[in-house]
Every structure is written in C-alpha cells, then in structure tokens.
Design an enzyme around this catalytic site. Structure first.
Site, PDB file in Angstrom:
ATOM      1  N   ASP A 294       0.897  -1.283  -0.040  1.00 46.15           N
ATOM      2  CA  ASP A 294       0.027   0.108  -0.048  1.00 46.15           C
ATOM      3  C   ASP A 294       0.969   1.373  -0.118  1.00 46.15           C
ATOM      4  O   ASP A 294       0.656   2.074  -0.853  1.00 46.15           O
ATOM      5  CB  ASP A 294      -1.079   0.023   1.057  1.00 46.15           C
ATOM      6  CG  ASP A 294      -0.380   0.164   2.531  1.00 46.15           C
ATOM      7  OD1 ASP A 294       0.913  -0.517   2.753  1.00 46.15           O
ATOM      8  OD2 ASP A 294      -1.113   0.520   3.494  1.00 46.15           O
TER       9      ASP A 294
ATOM     10  N   ASN B  39       2.867   1.698  -3.404  1.00 43.47           N
ATOM     11  CA  ASN B  39       1.995   2.144  -4.175  1.00 43.47           C
ATOM     12  C   ASN B  39       2.013   3.758  -4.267  1.00 43.47           C
ATOM     13  O   ASN B  39       2.103   4.355  -5.339  1.00 43.47           O
ATOM     14  CB  ASN B  39       0.517   1.376  -4.204  1.00 43.47           C
ATOM     15  CG  ASN B  39       0.629  -0.077  -4.182  1.00 43.47           C
ATOM     16  OD1 ASN B  39       1.515  -0.668  -4.815  1.00 43.47           O
ATOM     17  ND2 ASN B  39      -0.316  -0.614  -3.799  1.00 43.47           N
TER      18      ASN B  39
ATOM     19  N   GLY C  26     -15.270   5.439  -1.493  1.00 43.89           N
ATOM     20  CA  GLY C  26     -15.592   4.733  -2.625  1.00 43.89           C
ATOM     21  C   GLY C  26     -16.498   5.718  -3.671  1.00 43.89           C
ATOM     22  O   GLY C  26     -16.215   6.836  -3.945  1.00 43.89           O
TER      23      GLY C  26
ATOM     24  N   ALA D  73      -5.313  -0.650  -4.719  1.00 46.61           N
ATOM     25  CA  ALA D  73      -4.400   0.631  -4.804  1.00 46.61           C
ATOM     26  C   ALA D  73      -5.710   1.749  -5.326  1.00 46.61           C
ATOM     27  O   ALA D  73      -5.014   2.763  -5.493  1.00 46.61           O
ATOM     28  CB  ALA D  73      -3.516   0.525  -5.642  1.00 46.61           C
TER      29      ALA D  73
ATOM     30  N   GLY E 134      -7.323   3.552  -3.153  1.00 43.34           N
ATOM     31  CA  GLY E 134      -6.912   4.523  -2.047  1.00 43.34           C
ATOM     32  C   GLY E 134      -5.585   4.987  -1.994  1.00 43.34           C
ATOM     33  O   GLY E 134      -5.396   5.932  -1.935  1.00 43.34           O
ATOM     34  N   ASP E 135      -4.753   4.043  -2.417  1.00 43.74           N
ATOM     35  CA  ASP E 135      -3.137   4.225  -2.365  1.00 43.74           C
ATOM     36  C   ASP E 135      -3.030   5.458  -3.467  1.00 43.74           C
ATOM     37  O   ASP E 135      -2.156   6.428  -3.344  1.00 43.74           O
ATOM     38  CB  ASP E 135      -2.390   3.454  -2.617  1.00 43.74           C
ATOM     39  CG  ASP E 135      -2.892   2.036  -1.851  1.00 43.74           C
ATOM     40  OD1 ASP E 135      -3.066   2.181  -0.616  1.00 43.74           O
ATOM     41  OD2 ASP E 135      -2.450   0.919  -2.271  1.00 43.74           O
TER      42      ASP E 135
END
Length: 302
Positions: A29, A32, A227, A255, A257-258
């Site tokens: 995470d 990324n 989301g 990824a 969110g990353d």
C-alpha cells in the site's frame, strides 16, 4: 533530502489477468503511494527492509526506475521478501492471500541501520504511513517508530496516516489495533482514512463521525474516502463533500485508495486547496481501478 518518506512493505504481487492466468508484479500500500507520488514529480523515498534474493533486488531496481530514493531500504542477508495473491470478484473487489510472516520489512526498526532510517524521517518534509505499516511491527519497533515521529513532528515534519485497516493483520485483536492506531493518530497531521475500514475498526456511523473522532486526536486535516460515494474533506474548520467526477466500472480496486492519497498529497504540496486535491485524488483513482494490479503501466498513468 526526500520531500516525502513513505514507510512500509513491498511484496511480490500475483494478480489474475482477464485470461485467468496470474501475472507477477510488485506492490504494497505505501509503496504504491510512493510510486504515484514520484510519478507526480514529488521527491520521494521509501523506508523498508528487503532480503538479498532476486526479488528483493527487483524491488530496489523498480523503486529506482520510478525515481524513488532507495537509501532507506535496508538489506538483510539470507531473508526473502513477502508475497501476496490478488483475486477479484465480478465487481472488481479484491481479496488478498499473504505469505509474509518472515519478511524482513517486519523488523525495520530493530535492524542494524534503523537509526539512519529514523534520521531520514526526521529530515523529511512529510512522512507517510498506514495501518498496514503499523501492523507488521513488534512493540519494540512501534515504540521506536512513534518516538521518531514525535521528534519529527517537533521539527515541523507533517505525518500523514491512512488507516488502511486489515483485521487479519491484527489477528482479530481489535483492542491492540485501536491502541496502536491511537498512538499514530496523536502524531498525525493529515489523515486519509477509508470509511469502510473505519467502520470495521471503530464502528463509525458515517464519514462525518469518522472526521469528528479523528479531530479528537488533534488531526487538523482529514479526508474520509468512501468509494463511489466520494470523499468528505475537513480542513481549516470547514467540511466539504467532494463527489467523484463520474461513475467508473471497476476492473480491479487494488490501490484505489493508495493512488488517491498520492494525487491528494501531490496536489496539496503543489499549493492546491484540500477540495481541489481530493478531485485530483478521485481522477487518478478512477484511472487505476480500470486496470488490473496496484500500479498502472507507465503509458496508462498519463
């Protein structure tokens, strides 16, 4: 020195392709996020520990190819890096299976050379870490990390924390997870949680409740990712909902969110307002989830 130092673990990634076969890549995470930060032109370093196997060398080479400073990637002879497999359902939601219990990244703050890593964090402008980062360290490692972050904050370093809660990483011990998160949040300047994760760990009833709880720890800037529902941005005493630009049919949400975090931080470092930065985060995340795997091919990143 690097403007941002990201801390965590890089692993070998196997992701199933459209033909049912698995392709090999790299991921993790906070790694990324480091990749997407570097691609955005932000001076970025990554802090972790690797083995001396060919895949560890591949990780280091990949970081350098992306423009990530590898000086805080410690080497541990005789050890090998971790591995995970991604499977996706019909909606693109992912499920992970890990082989990482003996990965050297878990010992970063207990290895010879950890002091140099700590110095790098103190000299950076910003330090980025996640709940997954916290989950891999022992109490000794966590103690050293938190002491370093405390000193860094006193010197003006901004600490950025993405909750990224994974129950399996904490072996079901929510009490310990909450206690460790609380110590991180007390030292956090910018929080970038995902609402779904906050519900699992804290039982929050809404993104607003998440933002209010984080404010009690003294966090001054909060972006609650939710989301397809967009993001709630709370900064400077004001709250603003930032919707996604347009609906996206996800292929793989790995990824999401990353990448959002990277685009958000790059925009904020470039002087953009929080809401504008969140729009940038939505845009990059929307591109990422239309591809399989954590990291976009370079030609798709533009």
């Amino acid at each position: 020195m690097a403007r941002i130092v990201s801390i965590g673990e890089v692993m070998i990634e196997f992701a199933r392709g459209a033909d049912g076969r698995y392709g090999l890549s790299l991921g993790g995470d906070t790694f990324n996020t480091a990749v997407y930060l570097a691609r955005a032109g932000v001076e970025t370093a990554y802090a972790t520990a690797l083995g001396d196997d060919r895949y560890s060398e591949a990780i280091r080479a990949s970081a350098q190819a992306e423009g990530i400073d590898p000086r805080y990637m410690l080497r541990v002879p005789g050890r090998t890096t971790g591995l995970y497999v991604i499977d996706n359902d019909a909606n693109g939601e992912r499920a992970f299976t890990y082989w990482r219990d003996t990965a050297p990244a878990r010992d970063l703050f207990e290895l010879p050379g950890w002091e140099a890593v700590a110095e790098g964090l103190i000299e950076a402008s910003m330090v980025y870490l996640s709940g997954i980062t916290l989950s891999i360290y022992s109490n000794v490692g966590l103690g050293r990390l938190f002491a370093t972050l405390e000193f860094a904050r006193e010197r003006g370093v901004r600490v950025v924390f993405d909750g990224n809660f994974r129950p399996r990483n904490w072996k079901g011990d929510l009490t310990r997870a909450r206690a460790v998160y609380a110590q991180a949040l007390k030292r956090t300047s910018i929080a970038l949680p995902t609402f779904e994760d906050e519900v699992q760990l804290w039982g929050d009833g809404s993104p607003a409740a998440t933002a209010e709880r984080l404010a009690t720890f003294g966090v001054q800037e909060v972006v609650v990712k939710n989301g397809a529902e967009g993001a709630l941005v709370v900064a400077g005493g004001a709250a603003q909902f930032v919707p996604i630009p347009q609906p996206v049919e996800p292929v793989d949400t790995t990824a999401a969110g990353d990448s959002f975090n990277a685009a958000y931080l790059a925009a904020r470092l470039g002087g953009e307002a929080p809401a504008v930065a969140a729009e940038a985060g939505h845009t990059l995340a929307g591109r990422v989830i239309r591809h399989r795997g954590a990291i976009l091919p370079r030609q798709a990143n533009a």
